[in-house]
Scaffold this motif. Structure first.
Motif, mmCIF file in Angstrom:
data_model
loop_
_atom_site.group_PDB
_atom_site.id
_atom_site.type_symbol
_atom_site.label_atom_id
_atom_site.label_comp_id
_atom_site.label_asym_id
_atom_site.label_seq_id
_atom_site.Cartn_x
_atom_site.Cartn_y
_atom_site.Cartn_z
ATOM 1 N N ALA A 141 17.962 -6.035 3.201
ATOM 2 C CA ALA A 141 17.255 -5.142 2.291
ATOM 3 C C ALA A 141 15.849 -5.679 2.055
ATOM 4 O O ALA A 141 15.486 -6.775 2.484
ATOM 5 C CB ALA A 141 18.017 -5.022 0.973
ATOM 6 N N TYR A 142 15.040 -4.868 1.362
ATOM 7 C CA TYR A 142 13.678 -5.265 0.985
ATOM 8 C C TYR A 142 12.914 -5.743 2.221
ATOM 9 O O TYR A 142 12.881 -5.042 3.225
ATOM 10 C CB TYR A 142 13.727 -6.314 -0.128
ATOM 11 N N ASP A 143 12.294 -6.935 2.151
ATOM 12 C CA ASP A 143 11.519 -7.408 3.301
ATOM 13 C C ASP A 143 12.407 -7.664 4.515
ATOM 14 O O ASP A 143 11.949 -7.566 5.658
ATOM 15 C CB ASP A 143 10.720 -8.662 2.944
ATOM 16 N N GLY A 144 13.684 -7.992 4.294
ATOM 17 C CA GLY A 144 14.602 -8.169 5.417
ATOM 18 C C GLY A 144 14.819 -6.874 6.181
ATOM 19 O O GLY A 144 14.845 -6.845 7.411
ATOM 20 N N ALA A 145 14.966 -5.767 5.449
ATOM 21 C CA ALA A 145 15.141 -4.466 6.103
ATOM 22 C C ALA A 145 13.839 -4.004 6.750
ATOM 23 O O ALA A 145 13.858 -3.376 7.812
ATOM 24 C CB ALA A 145 15.638 -3.430 5.096
ATOM 25 N N LEU A 146 12.694 -4.304 6.117
ATOM 26 C CA LEU A 146 11.410 -3.978 6.740
ATOM 27 C C LEU A 146 11.299 -4.648 8.104
ATOM 28 O O LEU A 146 10.850 -4.050 9.073
ATOM 29 C CB LEU A 146 10.252 -4.436 5.854
ATOM 30 N N ALA A 147 11.695 -5.926 8.152
ATOM 31 C CA ALA A 147 11.646 -6.651 9.423
ATOM 32 C C ALA A 147 12.604 -6.034 10.437
ATOM 33 O O ALA A 147 12.266 -5.860 11.608
ATOM 34 C CB ALA A 147 11.971 -8.120 9.198
ATOM 35 N N LEU A 179 8.946 -8.359 -4.206
ATOM 36 C CA LEU A 179 9.561 -8.666 -2.913
ATOM 37 C C LEU A 179 8.786 -8.058 -1.748
ATOM 38 O O LEU A 179 9.262 -8.084 -0.614
ATOM 39 C CB LEU A 179 11.011 -8.165 -2.888
ATOM 40 N N SER A 180 7.609 -7.519 -2.034
ATOM 41 C CA SER A 180 6.775 -6.930 -0.996
ATOM 42 C C SER A 180 5.497 -7.735 -0.837
ATOM 43 O O SER A 180 5.215 -8.653 -1.616
ATOM 44 C CB SER A 180 6.416 -5.477 -1.351
ATOM 45 N N GLU A 181 4.731 -7.391 0.175
ATOM 46 C CA GLU A 181 3.446 -8.044 0.403
ATOM 47 C C GLU A 181 2.310 -7.324 -0.305
ATOM 48 O O GLU A 181 1.142 -7.683 -0.150
ATOM 49 C CB GLU A 181 3.162 -8.145 1.899
ATOM 50 N N GLY A 182 2.618 -6.290 -1.087
ATOM 51 C CA GLY A 182 1.588 -5.587 -1.838
ATOM 52 C C GLY A 182 1.554 -4.114 -1.523
ATOM 53 O O GLY A 182 2.139 -3.639 -0.542
ATOM 54 N N GLY A 183 0.855 -3.370 -2.383
ATOM 55 C CA GLY A 183 0.821 -1.919 -2.265
ATOM 56 C C GLY A 183 0.240 -1.418 -0.968
ATOM 57 O O GLY A 183 0.724 -0.440 -0.386
ATOM 58 N N CYS A 184 -0.823 -2.074 -0.457
ATOM 59 C CA CYS A 184 -1.447 -1.607 0.787
ATOM 60 C C CYS A 184 -0.498 -1.746 1.965
ATOM 61 O O CYS A 184 -0.418 -0.861 2.833
ATOM 62 C CB CYS A 184 -2.744 -2.366 1.036
ATOM 63 N N ASP A 185 0.229 -2.862 2.022
ATOM 64 C CA ASP A 185 1.192 -3.048 3.107
ATOM 65 C C ASP A 185 2.318 -2.030 3.005
ATOM 66 O O ASP A 185 2.799 -1.522 4.026
ATOM 67 C CB ASP A 185 1.756 -4.470 3.074
ATOM 68 N N LEU A 186 2.760 -1.728 1.789
ATOM 69 C CA LEU A 186 3.803 -0.717 1.619
ATOM 70 C C LEU A 186 3.311 0.660 2.052
ATOM 71 O O LEU A 186 4.040 1.419 2.690
ATOM 72 C CB LEU A 186 4.263 -0.673 0.164
ATOM 73 N N TRP A 187 2.075 0.979 1.703
ATOM 74 C CA TRP A 187 1.532 2.272 2.117
ATOM 75 C C TRP A 187 1.482 2.363 3.639
ATOM 76 O O TRP A 187 1.791 3.403 4.221
ATOM 77 C CB TRP A 187 0.149 2.467 1.519
ATOM 78 N N ASP A 188 1.105 1.285 4.299
ATOM 79 C CA ASP A 188 1.103 1.281 5.760
ATOM 80 C C ASP A 188 2.500 1.528 6.314
ATOM 81 O O ASP A 188 2.686 2.257 7.290
ATOM 82 C CB ASP A 188 0.578 -0.058 6.292
ATOM 83 N N ALA A 189 3.513 0.903 5.688
ATOM 84 C CA ALA A 189 4.888 1.121 6.133
ATOM 85 C C ALA A 189 5.288 2.576 5.948
ATOM 86 O O ALA A 189 5.961 3.163 6.807
ATOM 87 C CB ALA A 189 5.837 0.200 5.369
ATOM 88 N N PHE A 190 4.886 3.193 4.821
ATOM 89 C CA PHE A 190 5.156 4.613 4.595
ATOM 90 C C PHE A 190 4.533 5.458 5.694
ATOM 91 O O PHE A 190 5.143 6.406 6.192
ATOM 92 C CB PHE A 190 4.562 5.039 3.241
ATOM 93 N N ARG A 191 3.314 5.133 6.082
ATOM 94 C CA ARG A 191 2.599 5.950 7.053
ATOM 95 C C ARG A 191 3.159 5.781 8.458
ATOM 96 O O ARG A 191 3.105 6.703 9.273
ATOM 97 C CB ARG A 191 1.109 5.581 7.038
#
Length: 288
Positions: free
Chosen positions: A92-98, A174-186
């Motif tokens: 989950a979280y950064d683990g699931a992102l990876a 548990l994230s690297e910040g809002g900009c990184d999350l927005w990139d993941a969304f996109r």
């Protein structure tokens, strides 16, 4: 056995399937838990299972990750390790992102569990257990959006991209910040309706507001945005208190004060190619 005669075959298991040879098991299981090996080996005496593992540990053919968890080598995929650190582990979280290739597994790998094991530092990666949030802890699949998947032939459980991104909006720490999350969304092909359904189960107004802000800029259907409006904060809240600046912007629809860096990044990203944005807006990462 007498000379010239083969030793008797190993007795079959109660189900009629012969025990798996340890070498065959290790070849198909880069990371495994003790109980997984014991079930495949089907030893009648648990001490024999431990003796086999101890033998291969001494020979350098296995590495102990932590008590009851073993790996073939140090260079095993961190997601596989995270998936075996608890019997109920869910990446989950950064683990699931990876796992979903939305972020590299360079720093932390988080996983959901109610077993409360300690953190682990292994091969330069920190593995972080996270107890499911109280709102979903007693729900089936801890609120849903958990997938059964495979990595290098091994089964594991991982949160869907939709849940992963909502969870990270719920736990920005548990994230690297809002900009990184927005990139993941996109980058990700998401189903906004599933994200809104899951956000409603979390019962966190700030999380709903953050999700609404992102989905609005992704062009989500207005019916979903109106639903999130009802779940959003009733008074102004900071999107991220850690990133407050005097140039932050207030978005009345979501009652959110959004950090200057994030709202300018989101605004510019709607008009510029992603690779250009990465060069212009994102700070360079320091060299290791």
């Amino acid at each position: 056995a007498r000379a010239g005669r083969s030793p008797p075959p190993r007795p079959p298991t109660p189900g009629g399937v012969p025990p798996t040879k340890p070498s065959d098991f290790f070849a198909t299981h880069p990371v495994f838990r003790l109980e997984e090996f014991a079930e495949a080996h089907r030893a009648d005496n648990p001490k024999s299972t431990q003796a086999i593992l101890q033998y291969h540990l001494r020979k350098g053919q296995l590495i102990r990750v932590r008590r009851g968890v073993y790996a073939r080598e140090l260079g095993v995929d961190p997601c596989l390790i995270g998936s075996r650190l608890a019997s109920d582990a869910v990446l989950a979280y950064d683990g699931a992102l990876a796992f979903h290739a939305l972020q590299t597994a360079e720093g932390d790998i988080s996983y959901l569990t109610v077993e409360r094991p300690p953190r682990l530092r292994f091969a330069d990666v920190t593995y972080r257990p996270v107890v499911p949030t109280k709102a979903v802890r007693n729900l089936p699949d801890w609120g849903g959006e958990i997938r059964q998947s495979h990595l290098q032939g091994q089964a594991l459980r991982v949160t869907s991209p939709e849940r992963t991104l909502v969870d990270l909006l719920d736990r920005l720490d548990l994230s690297e910040g809002g900009c990184d999350l927005w990139d993941a969304f996109r980058r990700c092909d998401l189903e906004p309706a599933r994200m809104v359904d899951y956000a409603a189960r979390l019962k966190n107004r700030l999380t709903a507001g953050r999700l609404g802000y992102f989905l609005e800029h992704r062009g989500a259907h207005d019916s979903l945005l109106r639903r999130l409006e009802k779940l959003a904060p009733r008074s102004p809240c900071y999107f991220d208190k850690r990133a407050r600046q005097h140039r932050d912007a207030f978005f009345r629809r979501w009652n959110l004060v959004v950090p200057f860096e994030l709202w300018t990044y989101v605004r510019e990203s709607e008009a510029a190619p992603r690779d250009l944005l990465a060069r212009i807006l994102r700070p360079a990462r320091p060299s290791p």
